[in-house]
Design an enzyme around this catalytic site. Structure first.
Site, short mmCIF file in Angstrom:
data_model
loop_
_atom_site.label_atom_id
_atom_site.label_comp_id
_atom_site.label_asym_id
_atom_site.label_seq_id
_atom_site.Cartn_x
_atom_site.Cartn_y
_atom_site.Cartn_z
N ASN A 84 0.83 -1.21 0.00
CA ASN A 84 0.00 0.00 0.00
C ASN A 84 0.86 1.25 0.00
O ASN A 84 0.58 2.23 -0.71
CB ASN A 84 -0.90 0.01 1.23
CG ASN A 84 -2.07 -0.95 1.13
OD1 ASN A 84 -2.34 -1.50 0.08
ND2 ASN A 84 -2.76 -1.15 2.23
N ARG A 418 -11.09 -3.90 -14.20
CA ARG A 418 -9.98 -4.79 -13.86
C ARG A 418 -10.51 -6.22 -13.94
O ARG A 418 -11.25 -6.65 -13.05
CB ARG A 418 -9.45 -4.52 -12.45
CG ARG A 418 -8.96 -3.10 -12.20
CD ARG A 418 -8.36 -2.97 -10.80
NE ARG A 418 -8.20 -1.59 -10.40
CZ ARG A 418 -7.15 -0.83 -10.72
NH1 ARG A 418 -6.18 -1.34 -11.46
NH2 ARG A 418 -7.07 0.42 -10.30
N ARG A 448 -5.46 2.18 -13.40
CA ARG A 448 -4.07 2.31 -12.97
C ARG A 448 -3.46 0.97 -12.60
O ARG A 448 -4.02 0.20 -11.84
CB ARG A 448 -3.98 3.26 -11.77
CG ARG A 448 -2.56 3.54 -11.31
CD ARG A 448 -2.10 4.92 -11.61
NE ARG A 448 -2.96 5.91 -11.02
CZ ARG A 448 -2.64 7.22 -10.99
NH1 ARG A 448 -1.53 7.63 -11.53
NH2 ARG A 448 -3.47 8.08 -10.45
N HIS A 478 -15.71 3.49 -14.76
CA HIS A 478 -15.53 2.68 -13.55
C HIS A 478 -16.77 1.85 -13.23
O HIS A 478 -16.78 1.07 -12.30
CB HIS A 478 -15.19 3.62 -12.38
CG HIS A 478 -14.76 2.94 -11.13
ND1 HIS A 478 -15.54 2.92 -9.98
CD2 HIS A 478 -13.65 2.23 -10.83
CE1 HIS A 478 -14.91 2.25 -9.03
NE2 HIS A 478 -13.77 1.82 -9.52
N TYR A 511 -12.78 -9.79 -2.00
CA TYR A 511 -13.38 -8.46 -1.90
C TYR A 511 -14.85 -8.63 -1.51
O TYR A 511 -15.54 -9.46 -2.10
CB TYR A 511 -13.33 -7.72 -3.23
CG TYR A 511 -12.02 -7.10 -3.62
CD1 TYR A 511 -10.81 -7.61 -3.17
CD2 TYR A 511 -11.99 -6.00 -4.47
CE1 TYR A 511 -9.61 -7.03 -3.55
CE2 TYR A 511 -10.79 -5.42 -4.86
CZ TYR A 511 -9.61 -5.94 -4.40
OH TYR A 511 -8.42 -5.37 -4.79
N ARG A 607 -14.07 2.61 4.38
CA ARG A 607 -12.89 1.79 4.65
C ARG A 607 -11.61 2.61 4.73
O ARG A 607 -10.78 2.43 5.61
CB ARG A 607 -12.73 0.73 3.55
CG ARG A 607 -11.57 -0.23 3.77
CD ARG A 607 -11.25 -1.00 2.51
NE ARG A 607 -10.56 -0.20 1.53
CZ ARG A 607 -10.77 -0.26 0.22
NH1 ARG A 607 -11.69 -1.07 -0.25
NH2 ARG A 607 -10.08 0.49 -0.62
N HIS A 635 -15.28 -3.58 -0.02
CA HIS A 635 -15.28 -2.91 -1.32
C HIS A 635 -16.67 -2.50 -1.80
O HIS A 635 -16.82 -1.78 -2.78
CB HIS A 635 -14.63 -3.86 -2.35
CG HIS A 635 -14.28 -3.22 -3.65
ND1 HIS A 635 -15.00 -3.42 -4.81
CD2 HIS A 635 -13.26 -2.38 -4.00
CE1 HIS A 635 -14.46 -2.74 -5.80
NE2 HIS A 635 -13.41 -2.10 -5.35
#
Length: 743
Positions: A84, A418, A448, A478, A511, A607, A635
């Site tokens: 992270n 993704r 990204r 997204h 997730y 979160r 998520h």
């Protein structure tokens, strides 16, 4: 709060790479960055995004220290914390440094300039690095030893172990190494992002001047070597030695007859915040490919090194990499340089030191072996799936697979952000296109760190005859949406999935995400229009059911919050609940402040970072903010508005892809859907109540931006949801969920 578009060329690279970039640069002169500073910027009303993110990573690090978690899972949390932090430097610190370099100073939500933020970030990062070192050396390493897992230095090895390791080094490591010295005939080498190296100060025996050499630690080799010698008879202990230490202790063979004066492990992080003006790009795919090449040579944003460095070597590196003292971080121990290498231990097959394996259950609506029965189930009722508690493979993946194989299906449309490697969704879409179906796939090339993979899949899909589009210029797509058009006896019927998570079978196992599968015409008809917006530049702006960013989502969310204020002032029930990843939309925050002052009860489960300040007298007394950190990465995005209803189930429920952040609501394409069936609203209400009552995995945010964890020893919200899923009708349906979370 900062909202800006950067439109300059590639970052200045380290010396020695400049000639490599000449052929990559565009001849077009780049425009000066356009910066729009948000008018709402106040240290008393908002917290800082960057510091809030570092606070989140501290909560991840605490999971590594928390003895209530299994030992090897704690090791993984330490690795995740390190990963992270790497990403934070690449994305956020790199962006702030660029603003400073080009002389712009937009203020953050709490009124700080980029330079002020960089100074505070350094202070906090130094503390986190010290805490990481403590957790590794004083907490985890001793606990691993107690369980027969030894992480050794070269000096810890016995004579026989050194002999074995020396032979291993000669056979498996020495041939791979490439020492690179720096002198008039050898320029300073390119050093890749996140690679660990040994910096070496050398001296020729007949000269007085010092030389610098660099040996890259090969990432293709195991970073920890299991020593297979001198283990006591019958012992089950596992003994590992660090590859960096092994190479360091055997440098003489790399530099025969030279004097090795000093050795220093170091590691670089490069800027990944390379922004290009896609409106000027003739081919978006080509632009992204060039951006990936440029990122490899991007400016260095941090240098980490081991303790007690050679001052001459450190100064040499700083000059060559053009770094200031504030870009350099000294770590307490050499073994602390890269905790991501510890994943080898987290992956050890020692069940007693890991979470109990979790097998997602298959909801009863998806149990039929005939995949086309999923369409009959959706004609009967909507289906709400909650991953990873309920099977992603047996629901969402099955939905697309059934559509690709069903001869009655005429068209499939999907958005992919993704999707991961070996994606079954890609295979299904290719198979559908080859069978003559109309297949459209929007692939977000600008996701990204997934750009290269997405470029590959885009080309594979195009080669199979799929209509591939890259979305709306200037906006990342997204949204998590899929649309299936099927020929049925009464005519065409559309089926849809709208969710909170990516179409990725790997992340779906760890997730937490929600998804709606529906055939409701009022939803699917608008999703048809949504795909027309993505593929054909439709300017539709009157969605009645769907919340679509950047079309109507911000306005609708703000209106619903303001409506709760009106209900509260009129004495009617008023309540707001929102669960998301991060929050940094200050207009929404101001609406929430006004709602709090009107008497609306507001619970936010966020979160990561939250720039709103909860619990401030006279401002946000009725706002509570919490964060859940655990085995799975939280998520899902879930929203609830009471809307004056006497019974809570008569309020309004929504789920979708968007956080309450400026980028999501104004600069991305997002989709949020209302939940209309009573049974599904009941399920969501139970989930909301379970989160609000959790006493184990929840951290409460204070008005100063700090957090306190609830300390109960009960199973925690995620454990409760696993138990609840098992109690429902269904069977196990997927592989075990892993623990690589909170990234």
């Amino acid at each position: 709060m900062i909202h800006y578009m950067t439109k300059q060329g590639p970052a200045k690279e380290a010396k020695g790479t400049r000639s490599s970039l000449k052929n990559l640069r565009s001849g077009k002169r780049k425009k000066r960055p356009q910066v729009m500073e948000h008018p709402l910027s106040s240290a008393t009303e908002f917290t800082n995004r960057e510091l809030g993110w570092l606070n989140f990573n501290r909560r991840v690090l605490f999971e590594a220290e928390d003895a209530r978690n299994p030992l090897l899972e704690r090791v993984r949390f330490l690795s995740i914390c390190n990963s992270n932090l790497d990403e934070f430097f690449m994305k956020r610190v790199g962006g702030l440094k660029r603003q400073v370099a080009i002389g712009i100073s937009p203020k953050s939500s709490d009124g700080k300039t980029p330079m002020q933020q960089l100074q505070e970030i350094r202070t906090q990062v130094l503390k986190i690095m010290k805490e990481q070192s403590h957790v590794f050396s004083k907490v985890l390493r001793p606990a691993l030893v107690q369980n027969g897992i030894h992480l050794l230095r070269w000096t810890d090895l016995t004579v026989k172990e050194r002999e074995w390791t020396q032979k291993y080094y000669v056979r498996n490591v020495f041939p791979v190494l490439t020492p690179l010295s720096v002198d008039p005939g050898h320029p300073f080498p390119f050093i890749s992002n996140l690679s660990t190296s040994l910096g070496i100060t050398l001296k020729h025996p007949d000269r007085e001047d010092k030389l610098f050499a660099r040996v890259k630690i090969p990432q293709v080799l195991p970073q920890w070597i299991r020593v297979e010698a001198d283990t006591a008879a019958g012992s089950t202990d596992l003994r590992f030695v660090n590859l960096v230490d092994v190479i360091k202790e055997n440098l003489a063979a790399l530099f025969p007859a030279m004097q090795v004066l000093n050795v220093m492990p170091f590691r670089l992080t490069r800027n990944a915040d390379i922004s290009r003006d896609e409106e000027d790009a003739e081919d978006l795919l080509e632009m992204i490919e060039e951006e990936l090449r440029l990122r490899r040579f991007a400016e260095v944003v941090s240098l980490e090194h081991g303790p007690h460095p050679d001052p001459w070597m450190l100064q040499f590196l700083r000059e060559e990499l053009e770094l200031s003292e504030d870009d350099v971080y000294e770590l307490p121990e050499e073994l602390d340089l890269d905790y991501t290498s510890l994943n080898i231990f987290a992956d050890l097959n020692i069940p007693k030191l890991k979470y109990e394996p979790w097998m997602p259950v298959v909801p009863s609506a998806f149990l039929d072996e005939d995949p086309t029965q999923i369409f009959q189930a959706l004609k009967h009722s909507d289906q709400l799936v909650h991953h990873p508690y309920e099977s992603f493979g047996a629901s969402v993946e099955k939905f697309i697979r059934a559509a690709s194989d069903d001869p009655k299906v005429l068209a499939i449309k999907m958005t992919l952000y993704r999707t991961g490697d070996k994606s079954p969704f890609i295979k299904s879409l290719i198979r559908a296109a080859e069978d003559g179906k109309q297949v459209v796939c929007l692939i977000e090339l600008k996701a990204r760190f997934d750009e290269e993979r997405n470029i590959y899949w885009a080309q594979e899909l195009e080669n199979a005859g799929v209509h591939v589009v890259y979305g709306v210029v200037g906006l990342k797509t997204h949204a998590k949406t899929a649309l299936v058009v099927r020929q049925e006896s009464e005519g065409l019927r559309c089926y849809a999935h709208i969710g909170t998570g990516n179409y990725n079978i790997a992340t779906a196992r760890y997730y937490t995400d929600l998804g709606l599968l529906t055939s409701r015409e009022e939803i699917t008809s608008e999703l048809v229009e949504f795909f027309h917006y993505l593929t054909g530049r439709s300017l539709k702006n009157n969605y009645e059911r769907l919340l679509v960013a950047p079309v109507n989502m911000f306005t609708r969310f703000k209106q619903m919050i303001e409506r709760e204020s009106e209900h509260a002032r009129a004495g009617r029930p008023a309540q707001v609940f929102a669960k998301m990843n991060n929050m940094e939309e200050n207009d929404i925050a101001m609406a929430l402040y006004n709602a709090s002052q009107s008497g609306v009860d507001i619970d936010l489960i966020i979160r990561g970072f939250c720039c709103l300040r909860p619990g401030v007298a006279g401002l946000s007394e009725k706002i509570r903010v919490s964060s859940v950190i655990g085995r799975f990465l939280e998520h899902s995005r879930l929203f609830y508005f009471r809307n004056g209803a006497t019974h809570p189930l008569d309020g309004e429920f929504f789920l979708g892809s968007a956080d309450w952040m400026y980028r999501n609501l104004h600069a991305r394409v997002e989709c949020v859907v209302p939940i209309q069936e009573k049974a599904l609203r009941e399920k969501l209400w139970e989930i909301i109540q379970a989160y609000l009552k959790d006493q184990r995995q929840t951290w409460d945010m204070h008005s100063d931006g700090t957090y306190t964890q609830r300390k109960s020893n009960d199973p925690g919200i995620q454990g409760q949801l696993m138990v609840a899923a098992k109690s429902k009708v269904g069977t196990s349906g997927e592989e075990e969920a892993t623990t690589e979370v909170n990234q």
